[in-house]
Design an enzyme around this catalytic site. Structure first.
Site, PDB file in Angstrom:
ATOM      1  N   CYS A 101       0.847  -1.197   0.000  1.00 33.74           N
ATOM      2  CA  CYS A 101       0.000   0.000   0.000  1.00 33.74           C
ATOM      3  C   CYS A 101       0.882   1.245   0.000  1.00 33.74           C
ATOM      4  O   CYS A 101       1.832   1.339   0.784  1.00 33.74           O
ATOM      5  CB  CYS A 101      -0.896  -0.005   1.238  1.00 33.74           C
ATOM      6  SG  CYS A 101      -1.793   1.543   1.445  1.00 33.74           S
ATOM      7  N   HIS A 129       3.007  -8.943  13.013  1.00 34.25           N
ATOM      8  CA  HIS A 129       2.109  -8.585  11.909  1.00 34.25           C
ATOM      9  C   HIS A 129       2.966  -8.282  10.682  1.00 34.25           C
ATOM     10  O   HIS A 129       4.006  -7.628  10.788  1.00 34.25           O
ATOM     11  CB  HIS A 129       1.251  -7.367  12.272  1.00 34.25           C
ATOM     12  CG  HIS A 129       0.196  -7.067  11.258  1.00 34.25           C
ATOM     13  ND1 HIS A 129       0.455  -6.355  10.104  1.00 34.25           N
ATOM     14  CD2 HIS A 129      -1.116  -7.406  11.196  1.00 34.25           C
ATOM     15  CE1 HIS A 129      -0.656  -6.262   9.390  1.00 34.25           C
ATOM     16  NE2 HIS A 129      -1.623  -6.891  10.030  1.00 34.25           N
ATOM     17  N   GLU A 131       2.860  -6.172   8.334  1.00 31.83           N
ATOM     18  CA  GLU A 131       3.206  -4.762   8.108  1.00 31.83           C
ATOM     19  C   GLU A 131       4.330  -4.316   9.042  1.00 31.83           C
ATOM     20  O   GLU A 131       5.260  -3.616   8.631  1.00 31.83           O
ATOM     21  CB  GLU A 131       1.984  -3.859   8.295  1.00 31.83           C
ATOM     22  CG  GLU A 131       2.316  -2.405   7.977  1.00 31.83           C
ATOM     23  CD  GLU A 131       1.192  -1.437   8.288  1.00 31.83           C
ATOM     24  OE1 GLU A 131       1.502  -0.260   8.574  1.00 31.83           O
ATOM     25  OE2 GLU A 131       0.007  -1.839   8.258  1.00 31.83           O
ATOM     26  N   THR A 170      -0.105   1.226  10.201  1.00 31.72           N
ATOM     27  CA  THR A 170      -1.185   2.066   9.657  1.00 31.72           C
ATOM     28  C   THR A 170      -2.577   1.653  10.122  1.00 31.72           C
ATOM     29  O   THR A 170      -3.542   2.374   9.875  1.00 31.72           O
ATOM     30  CB  THR A 170      -1.172   2.034   8.112  1.00 31.72           C
ATOM     31  OG1 THR A 170      -1.385   0.689   7.677  1.00 31.72           O
ATOM     32  CG2 THR A 170       0.135   2.564   7.555  1.00 31.72           C
ATOM     33  N   CYS A 200      -3.665   5.289   8.731  1.00 30.88           N
ATOM     34  CA  CYS A 200      -4.150   5.743   7.425  1.00 30.88           C
ATOM     35  C   CYS A 200      -5.591   6.247   7.483  1.00 30.88           C
ATOM     36  O   CYS A 200      -6.327   5.993   8.440  1.00 30.88           O
ATOM     37  CB  CYS A 200      -3.992   4.635   6.388  1.00 30.88           C
ATOM     38  SG  CYS A 200      -5.285   3.398   6.447  1.00 30.88           S
ATOM     39  N   SER A 228      -6.888  -9.978  10.483  1.00 28.80           N
ATOM     40  CA  SER A 228      -6.936  -8.606   9.957  1.00 28.80           C
ATOM     41  C   SER A 228      -6.829  -7.613  11.109  1.00 28.80           C
ATOM     42  O   SER A 228      -7.740  -7.489  11.930  1.00 28.80           O
ATOM     43  CB  SER A 228      -8.248  -8.378   9.192  1.00 28.80           C
ATOM     44  OG  SER A 228      -8.473  -7.004   8.981  1.00 28.80           O
TER      45      SER A 228
END
Length: 319
Positions: A101, A129, A131, A170, A200, A228
């Protein structure tokens, strides 16, 4: 037989964000350009329905680069990857497409900029995670310290309290992150702050949408995967806002109807990687059991779009 009345409040914005939309398009366009199989390192987004559909189209999901053959294209997931991954793909002469992203990439660049200026990085995020792993992997090992809670801040051992900066995952809870940031700034007054919030727009908007309906509902359903991050945060936001019952469900079949007994108003939200078809499925499940009135509650309109990488807009070559 008369069905009991129930009002469904649909939180909006909900579902796909621009980064997820772009990542899914990248896989679809790669399959169109190069044919199947196209390999994807990690789930492209954290949603089983989406992953299963792309798998049926010819995408092959793997966890590590060495599980993908060197003669087929490989795509990196929307969550981002450590710098070592594209470097290894280049070493193997693999064709790869980075679906990270753009808002995650912004955090990567921010971390690199601070590192180049001699600052030690502190990352607010969830250990393990993808990310977080990807962002911490932009810098040499040991250069990024991870904090998950306010309590973690007290135990931080830094090189120089005057030479610090922080970044965040984010998809975090805005309220929880604010508390951690406050603790960091209290302990390290000189810490450099992001130019713009790292959390975000989509995470912010979806949490705001849940807060907007929380006062009107007896229970909250969040459509999203158990892995998620942003979906799990929506459940937490709902509970913090007073929802007695808040469930995370992947599909309508996951709904715990017993927990909803006596409810006359239920909120429905969806994480950033949950497609709208799953929301429709949940609405249909309620209509089968209740005399259902559906009310949409929109807090903001989203118009963000991200372009796909140039390699997918160019004519195909045999990889």
């Amino acid at each position: 037989m008369t069905m009991p009345p129930l009002t469904l409040y649909l939180a909006a914005p909900r579902g796909f964000c621009a980064g997820v939309d772009r990542a899914i398009k990248i896989v679809e366009m790669a399959l169109e350009k190069w044919g199947a199989p196209v390999y994807v390192r990690h789930e492209i987004v954290h949603n089983k329905f989406v992953v299963d559909r792309l798998r049926d189209m010819g995408a092959v999901f793997v966890e590590e680069l060495d599980e993908a053959p060197t003669d087929r294209p490989v795509i990196f997931s929307a969550h981002g990857v450590p710098k070592a991954i594209p470097a290894e793909a280049e070493r193997r002469n693999m064709v790869y497409v980075d679906a990270t992203c753009p808002l995650v990439s912004k955090v990567h660049l921010e971390a690199e900029r601070h590192h180049e200026n001699g600052l030690q990085m502190i990352m607010i995020g969830h250990a393990g995670h993808p990310e977080t792993v990807g962002t911490m992997g932009q810098l040499p090992e040991g250069e990024v310290l991870l904090v998950e809670t306010v309590e973690d801040v007290a135990g931080l051992e830094v090189r120089d309290p005057e030479r610090l900066a922080y970044i965040t995952q984010t998809t975090l809870s805005i309220d929880d992150t604010a508390a951690i940031v406050a603790a960091l700034r209290e302990r390290f007054p000189a810490i450099a702050i992001p130019r713009k919030e790292d959390i975000c727009y989509a995470t912010t908007n979806r949490q705001g949408a849940v807060k907007a309906i929380a006062g009107r509902i007896d229970a909250l359903l969040v459509i999203g995967a158990p892995n998620s991050s942003n979906s799990k945060r929506l459940v937490e936001v709902g509970r913090a806002a007073g929802c007695r019952v808040a469930q995370l469900v992947q599909r309508a079949t996951d709904i715990d109807w017993e927990a909803l007994q006596g409810a006359t108003s239920v909120g429905v939200a969806a994480g950033a990687s949950a497609p709208e078809v799953l929301v429709d499925e949940v609405i249909a499940a309620f209509r089968a059991r209740f005399d259902t009135t559906v009310k949409a509650v929109e807090t903001v309109k989203e118009r963000v779009e991200f372009k796909v990488p140039r390699i997918l807009r160019e004519p195909a070559e045999t990889p």
